[in-house]
Motif scaffolding. Sequence first.
Motif, PDB file in Angstrom:
ATOM      1  N   ILE A  41       8.356  -2.901   0.552  1.00 40.30           N
ATOM      2  CA  ILE A  41       9.566  -2.078   0.707  1.00 40.30           C
ATOM      3  C   ILE A  41      10.116  -1.687  -0.669  1.00 40.30           C
ATOM      4  CG2 ILE A  41      11.977  -2.116   1.502  1.00 40.30           C
ATOM      5  CD1 ILE A  41      10.956  -3.801   3.908  1.00 40.30           C
ATOM      6  N   GLU A  42      10.087  -2.617  -1.613  1.00 42.24           N
ATOM      7  CA  GLU A  42      10.541  -2.309  -2.971  1.00 42.24           C
ATOM      8  C   GLU A  42       9.586  -1.320  -3.659  1.00 42.24           C
ATOM      9  OE1 GLU A  42      12.819  -6.395  -4.316  1.00 42.24           O
ATOM     10  OE2 GLU A  42      10.636  -6.457  -4.055  1.00 42.24           O
ATOM     11  N   SER A  45      10.419   2.085  -2.248  1.00 46.64           N
ATOM     12  CA  SER A  45      11.651   2.617  -2.856  1.00 46.64           C
ATOM     13  C   SER A  45      11.382   3.145  -4.256  1.00 46.64           C
ATOM     14  CB  SER A  45      12.730   1.531  -2.911  1.00 46.64           C
ATOM     15  OG  SER A  45      13.113   1.160  -1.621  1.00 46.64           O
ATOM     16  N   LYS A  46      10.580   2.400  -5.007  1.00 43.29           N
ATOM     17  CA  LYS A  46      10.213   2.835  -6.362  1.00 43.29           C
ATOM     18  C   LYS A  46       9.402   4.135  -6.302  1.00 43.29           C
ATOM     19  CE  LYS A  46       8.663   0.529 -10.558  1.00 43.29           C
ATOM     20  NZ  LYS A  46       8.066  -0.688 -11.121  1.00 43.29           N
ATOM     21  N   LEU A  48       9.462   6.439  -3.914  1.00 46.12           N
ATOM     22  CA  LEU A  48      10.380   7.529  -3.561  1.00 46.12           C
ATOM     23  C   LEU A  48      11.184   7.986  -4.774  1.00 46.12           C
ATOM     24  CD1 LEU A  48      11.765   6.533  -0.046  1.00 46.12           C
ATOM     25  CD2 LEU A  48      10.489   8.599  -0.627  1.00 46.12           C
ATOM     26  N   GLY A  49      11.604   7.027  -5.592  1.00 46.88           N
ATOM     27  CA  GLY A  49      12.353   7.348  -6.807  1.00 46.88           C
ATOM     28  C   GLY A  49      11.547   8.180  -7.788  1.00 46.88           C
ATOM     29  N   GLU A  75      12.676   8.722   3.228  1.00 57.04           N
ATOM     30  CA  GLU A  75      13.933   7.982   3.192  1.00 57.04           C
ATOM     31  C   GLU A  75      14.095   7.130   4.451  1.00 57.04           C
ATOM     32  OE1 GLU A  75      16.346   6.671   0.745  1.00 57.04           O
ATOM     33  OE2 GLU A  75      15.477   8.582   0.152  1.00 57.04           O
ATOM     34  N   ILE A 190      13.163   0.838   6.268  1.00 62.26           N
ATOM     35  CA  ILE A 190      13.732   0.415   4.987  1.00 62.26           C
ATOM     36  C   ILE A 190      15.240   0.403   5.158  1.00 62.26           C
ATOM     37  CG2 ILE A 190      13.953   0.931   2.533  1.00 62.26           C
ATOM     38  CD1 ILE A 190      11.375   2.579   2.780  1.00 62.26           C
TER      39      ILE A 190
END
Length: 191
Positions: A41-42, A45-46, A48-49, A75, A190
């Motif tokens: 999940i992290e 997120s990274k 997506l960033g 998202e 997420i």
Amino acid sequence: MGLIALTSSRDAGIRMRQFLNELELVIPNAVKVNRGKLSIIEVASKALGLGADRIIYIGSRGGNPGFMRFLRVREGVIEVMPYLIRILGVKLLMDMPVNVTRRLRASSGIVISLREYTEVMDVLSEYIGLPSIRAYDFESVRGMYDSIFLIHRINNYYELQILNGRDLGPYGPFIRISDVIYTRPKVIRIE
């Protein structure tokens, strides 16, 4: 299509990190995300960033790449695609008797299957976002693409050779693939 994030299982060994480094240069729009101790999940997120909407997750088997899993991220959601590619072994550029100097990041590529249709070709083409063709001779595409993902059958496995589109020499790792496995798709929320 957006960027593709490349990541591995936690605390990857040297060969796995080198494998990801080589893939990052030959897959157009790829960026490596160091996993370390991050959860998936992290990592998502990274990714997506960074602007990535897909993740290629390389799982480990005995310190070497063992399988490729494909995920789509947006998202709030990670979609685990319903297939994975089982890897029997890899030959990194440093294992090859050639000296590959000055490798530039690929901006274009094509997936080619020699003589026969393969599911591996379809999965890679769809997920990496590259055109694919079935051909008897790949010489005709010389100079048209930076990287050529050449798939051919050897006995009871497939070999994926990543070649330089200009001189047709090695450009990335050579990967021995047993098959494509279909699994149950999964959705991870997420929070």
